[in-house]
Design a protein around this motif. Structure first.
Motif, PDB file in Angstrom:
ATOM      1  N   MET A   1       3.121  10.046  -6.163  1.00  0.00           N
ATOM      2  CA  MET A   1       1.735   9.719  -5.916  1.00  0.00           C
ATOM      3  C   MET A   1       1.453   9.932  -4.437  1.00  0.00           C
ATOM      4  O   MET A   1       2.337   9.854  -3.621  1.00  0.00           O
ATOM      5  N   ASP A   2       0.187  10.138  -4.111  1.00  0.00           N
ATOM      6  CA  ASP A   2      -0.088  10.453  -2.724  1.00  0.00           C
ATOM      7  C   ASP A   2      -0.977   9.443  -2.010  1.00  0.00           C
ATOM      8  O   ASP A   2      -1.571   9.750  -1.005  1.00  0.00           O
ATOM      9  N   CYS A   3      -1.053   8.228  -2.478  1.00  0.00           N
ATOM     10  CA  CYS A   3      -1.776   7.182  -1.756  1.00  0.00           C
ATOM     11  C   CYS A   3      -0.826   6.567  -0.740  1.00  0.00           C
ATOM     12  O   CYS A   3       0.253   6.121  -1.083  1.00  0.00           O
ATOM     13  N   ILE A   4      -1.220   6.563   0.522  1.00  0.00           N
ATOM     14  CA  ILE A   4      -0.374   6.008   1.574  1.00  0.00           C
ATOM     15  C   ILE A   4      -1.190   4.986   2.349  1.00  0.00           C
ATOM     16  O   ILE A   4      -2.329   5.225   2.704  1.00  0.00           O
ATOM     17  N   TYR A   5      -0.596   3.839   2.619  1.00  0.00           N
ATOM     18  CA  TYR A   5      -1.239   2.780   3.376  1.00  0.00           C
ATOM     19  C   TYR A   5      -0.291   2.424   4.503  1.00  0.00           C
ATOM     20  O   TYR A   5       0.861   2.102   4.262  1.00  0.00           O
ATOM     21  N   PHE A   6      -0.759   2.498   5.731  1.00  0.00           N
ATOM     22  CA  PHE A   6       0.102   2.177   6.860  1.00  0.00           C
ATOM     23  C   PHE A   6      -0.052   0.709   7.213  1.00  0.00           C
ATOM     24  O   PHE A   6      -1.137   0.160   7.150  1.00  0.00           O
ATOM     25  N   VAL A   7       1.049   0.090   7.552  1.00  0.00           N
ATOM     26  CA  VAL A   7       1.044  -1.306   7.956  1.00  0.00           C
ATOM     27  C   VAL A   7       1.704  -1.416   9.316  1.00  0.00           C
ATOM     28  O   VAL A   7       2.493  -0.567   9.705  1.00  0.00           O
ATOM     29  N   ASN A   8       1.359  -2.455  10.027  1.00  0.00           N
ATOM     30  CA  ASN A   8       1.942  -2.651  11.362  1.00  0.00           C
ATOM     31  C   ASN A   8       3.266  -3.378  11.260  1.00  0.00           C
ATOM     32  O   ASN A   8       3.360  -4.427  10.675  1.00  0.00           O
ATOM     33  N   MET A   9       4.272  -2.807  11.812  1.00  0.00           N
ATOM     34  CA  MET A   9       5.559  -3.454  11.943  1.00  0.00           C
ATOM     35  C   MET A   9       6.077  -3.041  13.304  1.00  0.00           C
ATOM     36  O   MET A   9       6.279  -1.862  13.551  1.00  0.00           O
ATOM     37  N   GLU A  10       6.230  -3.974  14.179  1.00  0.00           N
ATOM     38  CA  GLU A  10       6.473  -3.691  15.578  1.00  0.00           C
ATOM     39  C   GLU A  10       7.700  -2.817  15.835  1.00  0.00           C
ATOM     40  O   GLU A  10       7.703  -2.015  16.746  1.00  0.00           O
ATOM     41  N   THR A  11       8.729  -2.969  15.028  1.00  0.00           N
ATOM     42  CA  THR A  11       9.984  -2.316  15.369  1.00  0.00           C
ATOM     43  C   THR A  11      10.172  -0.940  14.745  1.00  0.00           C
ATOM     44  O   THR A  11      11.112  -0.254  15.090  1.00  0.00           O
ATOM     45  N   SER A  12       9.301  -0.533  13.827  1.00  0.00           N
ATOM     46  CA  SER A  12       9.556   0.744  13.181  1.00  0.00           C
ATOM     47  C   SER A  12       8.307   1.309  12.523  1.00  0.00           C
ATOM     48  O   SER A  12       7.339   0.606  12.301  1.00  0.00           O
ATOM     49  N   LYS A  13       8.373   2.586  12.209  1.00  0.00           N
ATOM     50  CA  LYS A  13       7.296   3.236  11.477  1.00  0.00           C
ATOM     51  C   LYS A  13       7.429   2.845  10.016  1.00  0.00           C
ATOM     52  O   LYS A  13       8.480   3.032   9.403  1.00  0.00           O
ATOM     53  N   SER A  14       6.366   2.279   9.465  1.00  0.00           N
ATOM     54  CA  SER A  14       6.428   1.842   8.076  1.00  0.00           C
ATOM     55  C   SER A  14       5.148   2.215   7.359  1.00  0.00           C
ATOM     56  O   SER A  14       4.104   2.424   7.970  1.00  0.00           O
ATOM     57  N   SER A  15       5.241   2.307   6.029  1.00  0.00           N
ATOM     58  CA  SER A  15       4.076   2.600   5.214  1.00  0.00           C
ATOM     59  C   SER A  15       4.269   2.010   3.819  1.00  0.00           C
ATOM     60  O   SER A  15       5.391   1.746   3.388  1.00  0.00           O
ATOM     61  N   ILE A  16       3.145   1.783   3.156  1.00  0.00           N
ATOM     62  CA  ILE A  16       3.160   1.340   1.769  1.00  0.00           C
ATOM     63  C   ILE A  16       2.498   2.447   0.963  1.00  0.00           C
ATOM     64  O   ILE A  16       1.407   2.902   1.302  1.00  0.00           O
ATOM     65  N   LYS A  17       3.191   2.895  -0.082  1.00  0.00           N
ATOM     66  CA  LYS A  17       2.704   3.995  -0.922  1.00  0.00           C
ATOM     67  C   LYS A  17       2.722   3.577  -2.384  1.00  0.00           C
ATOM     68  O   LYS A  17       3.577   2.795  -2.790  1.00  0.00           O
ATOM     69  N   GLU A  18       1.814   4.152  -3.165  1.00  0.00           N
ATOM     70  CA  GLU A  18       1.933   4.012  -4.613  1.00  0.00           C
ATOM     71  C   GLU A  18       3.109   4.869  -5.044  1.00  0.00           C
ATOM     72  O   GLU A  18       3.291   5.993  -4.557  1.00  0.00           O
ATOM     73  N   ILE A  19       3.919   4.317  -5.939  1.00  0.00           N
ATOM     74  CA  ILE A  19       5.125   4.997  -6.402  1.00  0.00           C
ATOM     75  C   ILE A  19       5.183   4.912  -7.927  1.00  0.00           C
ATOM     76  O   ILE A  19       4.401   4.189  -8.546  1.00  0.00           O
ATOM     77  N   THR A  20       6.126   5.603  -8.519  1.00  0.00           N
ATOM     78  CA  THR A  20       6.339   5.526  -9.965  1.00  0.00           C
ATOM     79  C   THR A  20       7.254   4.348 -10.299  1.00  0.00           C
ATOM     80  O   THR A  20       7.959   3.829  -9.426  1.00  0.00           O
TER      81      THR A  20
ATOM     82  N   THR B   1      -3.012   1.169 -16.480  1.00  0.00           N
ATOM     83  CA  THR B   1      -3.573   0.088 -15.650  1.00  0.00           C
ATOM     84  C   THR B   1      -2.523  -0.561 -14.752  1.00  0.00           C
ATOM     85  O   THR B   1      -2.840  -1.448 -13.977  1.00  0.00           O
ATOM     86  N   THR B   2      -1.283  -0.131 -14.866  1.00  0.00           N
ATOM     87  CA  THR B   2      -0.190  -0.650 -14.038  1.00  0.00           C
ATOM     88  C   THR B   2      -0.048   0.219 -12.791  1.00  0.00           C
ATOM     89  O   THR B   2      -0.192   1.434 -12.857  1.00  0.00           O
ATOM     90  N   PHE B   3       0.236  -0.428 -11.664  1.00  0.00           N
ATOM     91  CA  PHE B   3       0.556   0.354 -10.476  1.00  0.00           C
ATOM     92  C   PHE B   3       1.740  -0.282  -9.755  1.00  0.00           C
ATOM     93  O   PHE B   3       2.012  -1.466  -9.887  1.00  0.00           O
ATOM     94  N   HIS B   4       2.462   0.548  -9.025  1.00  0.00           N
ATOM     95  CA  HIS B   4       3.674   0.153  -8.313  1.00  0.00           C
ATOM     96  C   HIS B   4       3.499   0.533  -6.845  1.00  0.00           C
ATOM     97  O   HIS B   4       2.983   1.603  -6.536  1.00  0.00           O
ATOM     98  N   LEU B   5       3.948  -0.350  -5.971  1.00  0.00           N
ATOM     99  CA  LEU B   5       3.885  -0.081  -4.536  1.00  0.00           C
ATOM    100  C   LEU B   5       5.288  -0.085  -3.952  1.00  0.00           C
ATOM    101  O   LEU B   5       6.126  -0.903  -4.342  1.00  0.00           O
ATOM    102  N   GLY B   6       5.512   0.805  -3.021  1.00  0.00           N
ATOM    103  CA  GLY B   6       6.785   0.873  -2.323  1.00  0.00           C
ATOM    104  C   GLY B   6       6.572   0.760  -0.836  1.00  0.00           C
ATOM    105  O   GLY B   6       5.639   1.350  -0.284  1.00  0.00           O
ATOM    106  N   TYR B   7       7.418   0.006  -0.178  1.00  0.00           N
ATOM    107  CA  TYR B   7       7.377  -0.166   1.271  1.00  0.00           C
ATOM    108  C   TYR B   7       8.469   0.717   1.854  1.00  0.00           C
ATOM    109  O   TYR B   7       9.645   0.574   1.509  1.00  0.00           O
TER     110      TYR B   7
END
Length: 157
Positions: free
Chosen positions: A1-20, A50-56
């Motif tokens: 999936m190609d939805c990406i949501y960036f979150v702030n985490m001081e020590t590293s580059k992180s993102s939350i994406k929809e996944i399978t 109607t189900t979705f999964h998120l990965g950090y």
């Protein structure tokens, strides 16, 4: 999936994406079903539309997952309810705010989909985590065989 949501985490580059669902198993299995067959971490409804999964992700490494299923809670009359399932963060990444970020992003996405209520069967060790995020215990605790004591927790969004 190609939805990406960036979150702030001081020590590293992180993102939350929809996944399978299958991708979610990579964290769900070792954290929630360690020592059991891989198919033990598959849930009925994982592949419903109607189900979705998120990965950090931290630097492209999947370290946390959560699944949200459109599913009403039998004892409360909420037509736009979602059930939170399979919340898991790899052991080496726990206590860093990853679970908080996943739950908050899930709540935002549920609201965007017209959801108004969220519930889950929380393991006893996770109750305080969810209480800090505004969830409350509902009904009496129960035991899931071979997994342990659980509490139903709820939140109106």
């Amino acid at each position: 999936m190609d939805c990406i949501y960036f979150v702030n985490m001081e020590t590293s580059k992180s993102s939350i994406k929809e996944i399978t669902a299958t991708t979610a198993f990579k964290v769900r299995h070792p954290v929630l079903r360690e020592g059991k067959p891989i198919d033990s971490c598959q849930f009925t409804g994982d592949d419903f539309p109607t189900t979705f999964h998120l990965g950090y992700y931290i630097h492209d490494e999947l370290v946390g997952v959560v699944t949200l299923m459109k599913n009403s809670y039998k004892e409360l009359d909420h037509k736009n309810a979602y059930q939170l399932r399979g919340m898991a963060v790899l052991t080496n990444f726990q206590k860093r705010g990853i679970g908080d970020a996943l739950v908050k992003k899930a709540e935002e996405m549920i609201l965007a989909r017209g959801g108004t209520f969220i519930w889950m069967n929380a393991r006893e060790i996770a109750v305080r985590f969810y209480e800090k995020l505004g969830y409350t215990k509902h009904d009496v605790p129960f035991t899931i065989p071979k997994i342990g004591l659980h509490f139903v927790m709820i939140k109106t969004l």
